[in-house]
Design a protein around this motif. Structure first.
Motif, PDB file in Angstrom:
ATOM      1  N   ALA A 226     -21.347   7.431   4.817  1.00 20.36           N
ATOM      2  CA  ALA A 226     -20.740   8.615   3.584  1.00 20.36           C
ATOM      3  C   ALA A 226     -19.561   8.191   3.068  1.00 20.36           C
ATOM      4  O   ALA A 226     -18.627   8.974   3.198  1.00 20.36           O
ATOM      5  CB  ALA A 226     -20.881  10.142   3.929  1.00 20.36           C
ATOM      6  N   GLY A 227     -19.337   6.830   2.908  1.00 17.60           N
ATOM      7  CA  GLY A 227     -18.119   6.291   2.563  1.00 17.60           C
ATOM      8  C   GLY A 227     -18.006   6.432   0.879  1.00 17.60           C
ATOM      9  O   GLY A 227     -18.657   7.209   0.173  1.00 17.60           O
ATOM     10  N   SER A 228     -17.143   5.461   0.027  1.00 20.26           N
ATOM     11  CA  SER A 228     -17.013   5.467  -1.054  1.00 20.26           C
ATOM     12  C   SER A 228     -18.487   5.046  -1.883  1.00 20.26           C
ATOM     13  O   SER A 228     -18.813   6.050  -2.519  1.00 20.26           O
ATOM     14  CB  SER A 228     -16.185   4.418  -1.444  1.00 20.26           C
ATOM     15  OG  SER A 228     -14.629   4.397  -1.094  1.00 20.26           O
TER      16      SER A 228
ATOM     17  N   PRO B 158      -7.815  -0.234   9.928  1.00 26.22           N
ATOM     18  CA  PRO B 158      -8.267   1.045  10.108  1.00 26.22           C
ATOM     19  C   PRO B 158      -9.524   1.059   9.109  1.00 26.22           C
ATOM     20  O   PRO B 158      -9.466   0.500   7.939  1.00 26.22           O
ATOM     21  CB  PRO B 158      -7.273   1.922   9.471  1.00 26.22           C
ATOM     22  CG  PRO B 158      -6.070   1.109   9.175  1.00 26.22           C
ATOM     23  CD  PRO B 158      -6.585  -0.440   9.482  1.00 26.22           C
ATOM     24  N   ARG B 159     -10.308   1.853   9.262  1.00 22.78           N
ATOM     25  CA  ARG B 159     -11.490   2.038   8.366  1.00 22.78           C
ATOM     26  C   ARG B 159     -11.806   3.645   8.511  1.00 22.78           C
ATOM     27  O   ARG B 159     -12.260   4.163   9.631  1.00 22.78           O
ATOM     28  CB  ARG B 159     -12.948   1.390   9.081  1.00 22.78           C
ATOM     29  CG  ARG B 159     -12.900  -0.046   8.918  1.00 22.78           C
ATOM     30  CD  ARG B 159     -13.207  -0.798   7.437  1.00 22.78           C
ATOM     31  NE  ARG B 159     -11.738  -0.849   6.807  1.00 22.78           N
ATOM     32  CZ  ARG B 159     -11.812  -0.980   5.324  1.00 22.78           C
ATOM     33  NH1 ARG B 159     -12.954  -0.779   4.776  1.00 22.78           N
ATOM     34  NH2 ARG B 159     -10.872  -0.976   4.520  1.00 22.78           N
ATOM     35  N   GLY B 160     -12.110   4.091   7.364  1.00 26.24           N
ATOM     36  CA  GLY B 160     -12.381   5.615   7.556  1.00 26.24           C
ATOM     37  C   GLY B 160     -13.580   6.039   8.355  1.00 26.24           C
ATOM     38  O   GLY B 160     -14.656   5.257   8.000  1.00 26.24           O
TER      39      GLY B 160
ATOM     40  N   ASN C 168      -7.425   6.475   2.436  1.00 26.09           N
ATOM     41  CA  ASN C 168      -6.697   5.350   1.689  1.00 26.09           C
ATOM     42  C   ASN C 168      -5.436   5.799   0.635  1.00 26.09           C
ATOM     43  O   ASN C 168      -5.075   6.784   0.836  1.00 26.09           O
ATOM     44  CB  ASN C 168      -7.736   4.802   0.728  1.00 26.09           C
ATOM     45  CG  ASN C 168      -8.032   5.151  -0.529  1.00 26.09           C
ATOM     46  OD1 ASN C 168      -7.450   6.297  -0.939  1.00 26.09           O
ATOM     47  ND2 ASN C 168      -9.024   4.856  -1.327  1.00 26.09           N
ATOM     48  N   ALA C 169      -4.890   4.626   0.200  1.00 26.86           N
ATOM     49  CA  ALA C 169      -3.445   5.120  -0.338  1.00 26.86           C
ATOM     50  C   ALA C 169      -3.600   5.481  -1.812  1.00 26.86           C
ATOM     51  O   ALA C 169      -2.649   5.562  -2.640  1.00 26.86           O
ATOM     52  CB  ALA C 169      -2.652   4.009  -0.231  1.00 26.86           C
ATOM     53  N   LEU C 170      -4.768   6.011  -2.294  1.00 24.53           N
ATOM     54  CA  LEU C 170      -5.221   6.533  -3.506  1.00 24.53           C
ATOM     55  C   LEU C 170      -5.099   5.733  -4.917  1.00 24.53           C
ATOM     56  O   LEU C 170      -5.138   5.960  -5.968  1.00 24.53           O
ATOM     57  CB  LEU C 170      -4.473   7.700  -3.715  1.00 24.53           C
ATOM     58  CG  LEU C 170      -4.654   8.804  -2.712  1.00 24.53           C
ATOM     59  CD1 LEU C 170      -3.623   8.648  -1.771  1.00 24.53           C
ATOM     60  CD2 LEU C 170      -4.896  10.384  -3.142  1.00 24.53           C
TER      61      LEU C 170
ATOM     62  N   ALA D  44     -22.317   1.250   5.073  1.00 20.82           N
ATOM     63  CA  ALA D  44     -21.465   1.486   6.454  1.00 20.82           C
ATOM     64  C   ALA D  44     -19.990   0.664   5.903  1.00 20.82           C
ATOM     65  O   ALA D  44     -19.439   0.868   7.058  1.00 20.82           O
ATOM     66  CB  ALA D  44     -22.299   1.391   7.382  1.00 20.82           C
ATOM     67  N   GLY D  45     -20.117   0.017   5.076  1.00 15.95           N
ATOM     68  CA  GLY D  45     -18.587  -0.639   4.879  1.00 15.95           C
ATOM     69  C   GLY D  45     -18.751  -2.189   5.049  1.00 15.95           C
ATOM     70  O   GLY D  45     -19.690  -2.677   5.925  1.00 15.95           O
ATOM     71  N   ALA D  46     -17.661  -3.000   4.606  1.00 15.23           N
ATOM     72  CA  ALA D  46     -17.739  -4.311   4.891  1.00 15.23           C
ATOM     73  C   ALA D  46     -17.578  -4.854   6.411  1.00 15.23           C
ATOM     74  O   ALA D  46     -17.958  -6.063   6.798  1.00 15.23           O
ATOM     75  CB  ALA D  46     -16.635  -5.039   4.234  1.00 15.23           C
TER      76      ALA D  46
ATOM     77  N   ILE E 282      -9.675  -2.266  -3.841  1.00 13.72           N
ATOM     78  CA  ILE E 282     -11.067  -2.354  -4.214  1.00 13.72           C
ATOM     79  C   ILE E 282     -11.757  -1.220  -4.263  1.00 13.72           C
ATOM     80  O   ILE E 282     -13.076  -0.899  -4.400  1.00 13.72           O
ATOM     81  CB  ILE E 282     -11.530  -3.499  -3.185  1.00 13.72           C
ATOM     82  CG1 ILE E 282     -11.554  -2.855  -1.630  1.00 13.72           C
ATOM     83  CG2 ILE E 282     -10.954  -4.684  -3.257  1.00 13.72           C
ATOM     84  CD1 ILE E 282     -12.552  -3.849  -0.911  1.00 13.72           C
ATOM     85  N   ASN E 283     -10.995  -0.006  -3.975  1.00 14.06           N
ATOM     86  CA  ASN E 283     -12.039   1.230  -4.051  1.00 14.06           C
ATOM     87  C   ASN E 283     -12.726   1.473  -5.519  1.00 14.06           C
ATOM     88  O   ASN E 283     -13.773   1.897  -5.402  1.00 14.06           O
ATOM     89  CB  ASN E 283     -11.201   2.471  -3.706  1.00 14.06           C
ATOM     90  CG  ASN E 283     -11.670   3.783  -3.418  1.00 14.06           C
ATOM     91  OD1 ASN E 283     -12.769   3.759  -2.734  1.00 14.06           O
ATOM     92  ND2 ASN E 283     -11.384   4.823  -4.018  1.00 14.06           N
ATOM     93  N   ALA E 284     -11.977   1.182  -6.574  1.00 13.79           N
ATOM     94  CA  ALA E 284     -12.764   1.403  -7.691  1.00 13.79           C
ATOM     95  C   ALA E 284     -13.954   0.651  -7.800  1.00 13.79           C
ATOM     96  O   ALA E 284     -15.090   1.198  -8.147  1.00 13.79           O
ATOM     97  CB  ALA E 284     -11.536   1.143  -8.978  1.00 13.79           C
TER      98      ALA E 284
END
Ligand SMILES: Cc1cc2nc3c(=O)[nH]c(=O)nc-3n(C[C@H](O)[C@H](O)[C@H](O)COP(=O)(O)OP(=O)(O)OC[C@H]3O[C@@H](n4cnc5c(N)ncnc54)[C@H](O)[C@@H]3O)c2cc1C
Length: 543
Positions: free
Chosen positions: A21-23, A89-91, A101-103, A262-264, A522-524
C-alpha cells in the motif's frame, strides 16, 4: 469492519490482490475498488499511518529512520562509495515511502518519458503520460492548463520563505540559470521554489489522498502487518499469494490478477522468491523455476547526491532558530494559525536543474536541492554553527546496479549492489555539479551571506579530490527504481501494459517498472504509473 477484524475466510476469492500500500498501491486500491462489483484485497507489511509525525511535514526527519515506519535496507559496500554500505530506507507503513518521503513533487522532464517510449515502453511518452499526471492532482497554485484541479492528491507551492534560500536563488540566476516556477511543466531547467505534496499544513501521502477517503468501501479489504512471501503460479497463471502474519502462513486467491506494488526493492524480490528471475540465482537458493527471467532485479538505478555545506556569516540558518525557544514556539504558532513556516517542509525547499558541459540539447542533467540548515545526515541534530546545505545529483545516471535474493527466506534482505559512480560520465557530471554549486555561492547575492565552505572544504580542490569526496561522503536520494523494467523486448520484465512476461494474471505496478529513472524526485512519476496501470487493468477486464 475494521482492518484488524478481517478473518481468514474472507481473505480468499478476490478479483484483485494488490501487494503493497505504497505510492502506486494506494492509487490502484482506489481505482480498482471504484467498481462495487469488483473485490480488492490490499496487503501491506506496515501498519496504519496514524502516528502524528507521519502527518506533520517536518516529521520527515523523525520518521525516515524509525523502524516502526521504515524498513532499513543496506547496500553492499562498493568502490563507488569508498567501501561504505549505505542505508536505503523504504516506507513500511500504509502509504509506503510516500508516508516518509521529503514531499518534493517533481514530475520529471518531458524527454524522460519520451526516452521510456524509445526504450520500448510503448504508450509511455510524455504526451501519453501527461493526462495521468494531471488527473491525479489538485494543484493549489496559479492556473495552468497542464495542471490538475480535480484530482485527489493535493500539491501546493512552498509555504515557507527563508532569506538564505532566496539569496541562493538570486545567486543562481546571477550565475546564469533561468527561473523555473515549479518544475512541473516538462523541464527542470532553472531554479526556484519546489512544490510539495501538502494539503494545507499536512503531509499529503498517497494514503491520505487515495486510500483514507475510500477505506469504508465494502468491496475493499485492507490487511496490515502482513508479509507477502510469494506469488502462487499454477500452469503459467498467477492464482494468488502466500503471506505471513503472526507466525502463520496463509494463502489468498485472486480470480483476475495479482499486482505487485511492493516497490523497487521488494517487487523484484517477491518475483524471485516466486520462481520468476534469473535461473542461476533461483537454482542457488533451491527455488522452483517458473520463468527464467534474467532481468528481474537488474537495471537498478538511483540518484546519488553530493552535499556541500557552508557556514553563513549571519544567523539566518534554521540551525540558529531551533536553539531559540521563542523562535521554536513562534514556528509552532505559525504552523498552527497560518499553515506556513519551517514545519511545513520536509528537507529541500528550493533548488532546480542545470546543464553540465555534458548535457545534451539543453536538457538539465544536474539537480540541486537546497536547505537552510545543516546536519550530518537526515534525522541527526542540526550543527551548532549557521549551516546551509546545497546538494547536487546527476539527474539521469548511466550507472546500473542490481539486486538479488540472498536466500529463500522471504523476510531476509536482498543483496543490493547499486554500482554508484561506475561510469566516467557519472563521475564527471557529479564533479561538475559540485563545482557549479561553488560558483553559485560566490555570486554577489549569496556572497554577502557566505562565511566559509565547511564541506567538502578547501582540501577538495582538484576534480580528483572532489570525486574522492563524493565517493567518501555521498548518499542516496532514496530513489531506487528500474528493477522490473518495462519494455517491448522479450528481456524486459514487464511489457508496456505492465504484465509480467511469462506469467498470466500478474503485473508489477510501481517504481520498479521505470525503464530509466526520471530527472527529478520520483514519487510523482510513481503515482502516475499507479493511475495509468489501474486504467490498463480496468480496460483489460472490460475487453
Ligand atoms: C526517505 C525518502 C525520501 C524521499 N523523498 C522523496 C521526495 O521528496 N520526493 C519524491 O518524489 N520522492 C521521494 N522519495 C521517493 C518516493 O517516495 C518513492 O520512490 C515512492 O514512494 C515509491 O513508491 P512505490 O509505490 O514504488 O513503493 P513504496 O511507496 O515504497 O511502497 C511499497 C509498499 O509495499 C510494502 N511491501 C513491500 N514488500 C511487501 C511484502 N512482502 N508484503 C507486504 N507489503 C510489502 C511496503 O511496506 C510499502 O508500503 C523518497 C523516498 C524515501 C524513502
Amino acid at each position: 469492519m475494521s482492518e484488524q477484524e478481517t478473518t481468514k475466510e474472507n481473505l480468499d476469492g478476490y478479483d484483485y490482490i494488490i501487494v503493497g500500500a505504497g505510492s502506486a498501491g494506494c492509487v490502484l486500491a482506489n481505482r480498482l475498488s471504484a467498481d462495487p462489483n469488483c473485490s480488492v484485497l490490499l496487503l501491506e507489511a506496515g501498519e496504519w499511518d496514524r502516528n502524528y509525525w507521519l502527518k506533520l511535514p517536518v516529521g520527515y526527519v523523525k520518521t525516515v529512520f524509525d523502524k516502526r515506519f521504515s524498513r532499513q535496507f543496506q547496500t553492499e559496500p562498493e568502490y563507488g562509495t569508498a567501501g561504505r554500505s549505505l542505508i536505503w530506507p523504504r516506507g513500511r507503513v500504509i502509504g509506503g515511502s510516500s508516508s516518509i518521503n521529503a514531499l518534493l513533487f517533481i514530475r520529471g522532464q518531458s524527454q524522460d518519458f519520451d526516452d521510456w517510449q524509445a526504450a520500448g515502453a510503448k504508450g509511455w511518452s510524455y504526451e501519453d503520460v501527461l493526462p495521468y499526471f494531471t488527473r491525479i492532482e489538485t494543484y493549489s497554485g496559479r492556473a495552468d492548463a497542464g495542471r490538475g484541479k480535480a484530482g485527489e492528491l493535493s500539491v501546493s507551492d512552498l509555504r515557507n520563505s527563508n532569506p538564505s534560500c532566496q539569496a541562493w536563488i538570486e545567486a543562481a540566476k546571477q550565475y546564469g540559470l533561468p527561473e523555473n516556477d515549479g518544475f512541473n511543466g516538462g523541464s527542470n531547467y532553472g531554479v526556484g521554489a519546489f512544490q510539495l505534496t501538502i494539503n494545507n499544513r499536512w503531509r499529503e501521502s498517497a494514503s491520505v489522498a487515495f486510500l483514507h477517503p475510500i477505506r469504508s468501501r465494502p468491496n475493499l479489504t485492507v490487511q496490515t502487518g502482513v508479509h507477502v512471501s510469494k506469488v502462487l503460479i499454477h500452469n503459467g497463471k498467477a492464482t494468488g499469494v502466500e503471506w505471513m502474519k503472526g507466525g502463520h502462513v496463509l494463502v489468498s486467491s485472486a480470480d483476475q490478477e495479482v499486482i505487485l506494488s511492493a516497490g523497487a526493492i521488494q517487487s523484484p524480490q517477491i518475483l524471485q522468491l516466486s520462481g520468476v528471475g534469473p535461473k542461476n540465482i533461483l537454482k542457488r537458493h533451491g527455488i522452483n523455476i517458473k520463468v527464467d527471467a534474467p532481468s528481474v532485479g537488474q537495471n537498478l538505478q538511483d540518484h546519488y547526491m553530493a552535499r556541500t555545506i557552508v557556514r553563513l556569516n549571519k544567523p539566518q540558518s534554521l540551525n540558529d532558530e531551533v536553539r531559540n525557544p521563542l523562535r521554536l514556539m513562534s514556528m509552532g504558532l505559525e504552523w498552527l494559525f497560518k499553515g506556513t513556516g519551517p514545519l511545513t517542509v520536509g528537507a529541500g525547499q528550493v533548488g532546480g536543474g542545470a546543464c553540465s558541459e555534458f548535457a545534451i540539447e539543453g536538457r538539465a542533467d544536474l539537480q540541486f536541492t537546497v536547505m537552510p540548515f545543516s546536519a550530518d545526515k537526515a534525522g541527526d541534530p542540526l550543527h551548532r554553527y549557521s549551516g546551509f546545505t546545497a546538494a547536487v545529483y546527476q539527474s539521469r545516471p548511466e550507472s546500473r546496479g542490481y539486486l538479488e535474493i540472498k536466500s529463500d527466506d522471504p523476510l531476509a534482505d536482498p543483496r543490493i549492489t547499486p554500482n554508484y559512480l561506475s561510469t566516467e560520465l557519472d563521475q564527471k557530471t557529479l564533479v561538475a555539479g559540485v563545482k557549479m554549486l561553488r560558483d553559485i555561492y560566490q555570486q554577489p547575492a549569496f556572497k554577502s551571506l557566505y562565511d566559509k565552505e565547511i564541506v567538502p572544504g578547501s582540501s577538495a580542490a582538484s576534480d580528483e579530490d572532489i570525486l574522492k569526496f563524493a565517493r567518501n561522503s555521498g548518499g542516496t536520494v532514496f530513489h531506487p527504481s528500474g528493477t522490473c523494467r518495462a519494455g517491448g523486448d522479450t528481456k524486459s520484465v514487464v511489457d508496456p501494459d505492465l504484465k509480467v512476461r511469462g506469467v498470466r494474471g500478474l503485473r508489477v505496478i510501481d517504481a520498479s517498472i521505470m525503464p530509466q529513472i526520471p530527472s527529478g524526485n520520483i514519487n510523482a512519476a510513481t503515482l502516475m504509473i499507479g493511475e495509468r496501470g489501474a486504467e490498463k487493468i480496468i480496460k483489460s477486464a472490460q475487453s
